[in-house]
Scaffold this active site. Structure first.
Site: not given
Length: 862
Positions: A115, A389
């Site tokens: 950071e 399908s």
């Protein structure tokens, strides 16, 4: 003489005395003026700097003193259902603060490396980082990198307002400087780690360690766990290991790389920590509506631009679309283990369900897994699987109807054939043609692929994308007709897409948030429910009619409830040679009120983790949930477009047409004569089949049907038969003239099995063009005509509509491709069904390699 006369030159005099002399211009910039300008600018800059410094020093010290022990003064953010009933609050989860002495040095180093690597050098504001970020932002013409230090991030967390303005940033800087003036670096990093957000409502490093690793003692954290936590401040939701384990692992690798580069860990430690997979499961904590609340909070972040931290401490009110009874019904169904196939071990069969109100696009209920944990992994939109399908209506049938070149009664090719090197197979044998409606009801493969080929792959591809399905360019191939997708889809996309069928061809983006108000009561966000027309009303109506037949007398029979239902099933096979189990089962359907999609399967399929059941399991689950969820919703009928009747031909005695194109083929495997013919253009007619054995004098009635095909199960071997068909027009109460006569001799013995297709060995095994024909045993499905033959290939056809189906290829590196849906085997491998049950959905694609996704050289589904 005026001042103007003195200062303005006498143009006439100048011109008269010396007309050729150029005009003399007075200099505006002089050395004196430049010096005075620089002086005033410098003075102004110094004045502003002094003012800014005083503001930073005085304002920062004051704000720090006032808010030292506060995270927020706003009330908690509250979440409401669609009737404005409170369903949850984003209450903060914090643990006891950890003293600096109890913070592992490597943990502190990991956060500094990730950071703010200059944390120990700057005084609260890192001007070098700010300058670097500004250069990158200018180059990219957008905000691509921030310059906030750890101290500034801490200042932001204790600042009262959430507005994103210059003054807020200036105040953030002022508090950061004040923090540095009043605290040591050790105190600042300790406050930072005890205050920052770690995803959802988790605040503080100890609470995060407990939540994600079950460890309250930070000294017991391993290197990879430390790096996982250090990866989260950049995106607490995105890099949450519970919700997004793969993204968390990617970000963890970046953190470990930084730690290695800055000398905190060795290269070996880095590589070992990068390789670990996150698999921690927190203790179960049941809470109603949590999955819906989490989804809504994510939506607020995405659509409104709020961070999790903003939402947690901003005092907002989020009004959602959730129906409490429907959500509770879904949660109760997922909690009932009887609704799911029993697992072979501790890895459960998972599921996902999304229910949408198609009239406005609102999501009324959702759940992304069994035993869902707060801010946990959700399969609603996080998991993508092959739809089988269930994809046929979206990519083949609906766009074909929309093209205007086909109708539900149109005859589609049903002959055994190849499309280039792509050779799909059928379950119920072959015929010259089949109507579109019957092809969808029986879920035959060849008609769907043939239809996509006729309208063009691009047409089907673009139509499915328009319906909201996330497709990639590599999906542009004929296997898409059977659900062959490189990345798959999810229940959110499928429910949203089918909602357009239910809503007369209009599609709305699915959403969970109606509106958001801030802590002052002002509405800051409101949902946009503007629809987009994606198909005509007629197309949507015709698709609904055809998919109602799937539920009435097709593979979706288990989804029947006490109101109209239309829908489609889907199944994908195992991907392992010789194993007929399934990876995924689907049912996507809708009533006139709501649309819903269900998926079931293992998160990580393997030879040991496959489903023995097929799509009826998902259809039954769908029916059980929707029956109860819609209990208090008034029942309606599917809308009937006004222009449909006008577009349907009306017969008169003069225009009543006869049937043409009658063919007859004998299938010895099921001892049935298969009859097929062309449909007449008039809707609502009945076809009457007549038969004569050559020793008989006259034709006699055999059967009546509304389909364009039929099966003669009473034909005896060794005899010769003749058939013709007449059309009965109910409105006229007349029969048409007979069709052409089809005759054939029934064989005494079974023919030699047709050789299985093979592929050129020089071709790659898995491509969009080459599908296979080899595979595992085909399990018969007992219907009207008896039990199926448990052989392989196309002999695995049992009953009137039972058995299995050959497969087709899918693109390389695809998710497991869709295949045939089969009845639930009891016990395997032989399958049975109720008399007349249409049996398996034959949306088959060849088995993929379980590790590479490459298609094996063919398959015959059970």
């Amino acid at each position: 003489m005026s001042r103007e006369d003195i200062t303005r030159p006498n143009r006439n005099r100048d011109r008269g005395s010396n007309p050729s002399k150029p005009k003399k211009k007075k200099k505006f910039l002089t050395k004196k003026r430049v010096l005075w300008s620089l002086f005033f600018a410098t003075a102004l800059a110094i004045f502003c700097a002094l003012g800014g410094y005083l503001f930073i020093m005085l304002s920062g010290e004051k704000l720090l003193e006032e808010n030292q022990d506060k995270l927020t003064i706003n009330p908690t953010t509250k979440v409401y259902d669609r009737n404005a009933n409170l369903i949850g609050e984003l209450s903060l989860e914090k643990s006891d603060p950890v003293e600096y002495e109890n913070l592992p040095p490597l943990l502190v180093s990991a956060f500094i490396a990730t950071e703010d690597k200059r944390f120990l050098e700057h005084s609260g504001v890192d001007f070098w980082s700010i300058g670097r970020a500004a250069v990158k932002d200018i180059a990219a013409r957008s905000m691509v990198e921030g310059g906030s230090t750890i101290t500034q991030q801490l200042a932001k967390n204790i600042f009262l307002t959430r507005d994103k303005t210059f003054f807020r940033k200036a105040t953030e800087v002022s508090i950061a400087v004040a923090l540095e003036n009043n605290n040591t670096k050790e105190q600042i990093i300790t406050m930072y780690l005890n205050r920052i957000n770690f995803g959802g409502t988790i605040y503080g490093i100890k609470a995060a360690s407990i939540r994600y690793f079950g460890k309250s003692d930070l000294n017991k954290l391993e290197i990879w766990e430390i790096a996982t936590l250090a990866a989260m401040p950049k995106g607490p939701s995105r890099y949450n290991p519970l919700r997004n384990p793969e993204l968390s692992k990617e970000r963890r690798a970046v953190v470990l790389q930084l730690m290695n580069e800055q000398g905190f860990i060795t290269e070996q430690e880095m590589n070992e920590a990068k390789a670990v997979d996150y698999n921690y499961k927190p203790p179960e904590s049941k809470q109603r509506y949590q999955a819906f609340i989490d989804y809504a909070v994510d939506e607020a972040e995405d659509k409104f631009g709020l961070s999790e931290d903003d939402l947690n401490i901003g005092g907002y009110k989020i009004y959602t679309t959730m129906d409490k009874h429907a959500q509770e019904t879904v949660e109760d169904a997922f909690a009932d283990s009887d609704n799911f196939e029993k697992s072979v071990d501790d890895e459960p069969v998972q599921g996902s369900m999304t229910i949408i109100n198609q009239e406005n696009g609102s999501i009324v209920a959702l759940l992304g897994g069994r035993n869902y944990e707060k801010k946990g992994y959700s399969r609603v939109n996080g998991s993508r699987r092959s739809p089988g399908s269930a994809f046929k209506p979206l990519v083949a049938y609906a766009p074909a109807l929309e093209s205007g070149k086909f109708t539900p009664d149109s005859s589609l090719s049903n002959e055994k054939q190849c499309f280039g090197k792509y050779c799909p197979n059928n379950l119920h044998g072959y015929s010259s043609t089949i109507s579109m409606s019957d092809a969808l009801q029986k879920s035959e493969n060849i008609p769907a692929v043939w239809l996509l080929n006729e309208i063009g792959v691009d047409t089907g591809f673009e139509f499915a994308k328009k319906m909201g399905i996330g497709l990639a360019d590599e999906d542009k191939n004929l296997s898409l007709a059977l659900g062959g997708m490189s990345k798959g889809t999810n229940t959110l996309e499928m429910a949203q897409a089918y909602s357009a069928f239910a809503n007369g061809g209009e599609l709305r983006d699915a959403y969970t948030i109606k509106s958001i108000t801030d802590s002052t009561g002002e509405t800051v966000y409101k949902a946009d429910t503007t629809p987009e027309r994606v198909m005509s009303e007629v197309t949507a109506y015709q698709m609904t009619q055809m998919m109602q037949k799937v539920v009435e007398d097709g593979t979706g029979k288990k989804a029947k409830i006490n109101r109209p239902v239309a829908g489609k099933t889907g199944t994908t096979q195992s991907g392992y040679t010789g194993i007929s189990s399934n990876r995924d089962v689907w049912f996507v359907g809708y009533t006139p009120e709501w649309t819903a999609a269900v998926w079931m399967g293992y998160d990580k399929p393997s030879k040991q983790h496959l489903l023995k059941n097929s799509s009826p399991l998902a259809a039954a689950f769908w029916g059980k949930v929707m029956e109860e969820a819609l209990r208090d919703i008034p029942a309606k009928s599917f809308p009937h477009p006004d222009n449909v009747d006008a577009s349907e031909p009306t017969a008169t005695p003069e225009t009543a047409q006869a049937v043409s194109g009658l063919t007859a083929e004998y299938d010895p495997t099921i001892m049935t004569v298969n009859l097929n013919w062309q449909a007449v253009p008039t809707a609502g007619v009945e076809y009457r089949v007549y038969r004569r054995e050559t020793s008989e004098a006259d034709f006699s009635p055999l059967l009546n049907t509304v389909s364009t095909n039929a099966g003669d199960i009473s034909a005896m071997p060794g005899l010769t038969y003749e058939y013709y068909v007449k059309v009965y027009y109910p409105e006229l109460d007349i029969e048409s003239e007979p069709s052409n006569t089809a005759s054939l001799s029934v064989q005494d013995e079974l023919p030699t099995q047709e050789p299985e297709a093979t592929l050129d060995p020089n071709l790659p095994t898995a491509t969009p063009e080459n599908g296979g024909n080899n595979g595992g045993p085909g399990n018969g499905n007992g219907g009207n005509n008896g039990n199926g033959n448990n052989g392989n290939g196309n002999n695995g056809n049992g009953g009137n509509h039972g058995g299995g189906n050959g497969g087709e290829g899918t693109p390389p590196d695809a998710t497991p491709p869709p295949v045939l849906e089969t009845p639930i085997p009891t016990p395997p491998p032989a399958a049975t069904s109720d008399p007349g049950n249409p049996g398996a959905d034959n949306g088959a694609i060849a088995n993929p390699d379980p590790t590479t996704g490459i298609v094996d050289n063919g398959v015959t589904a059970p």
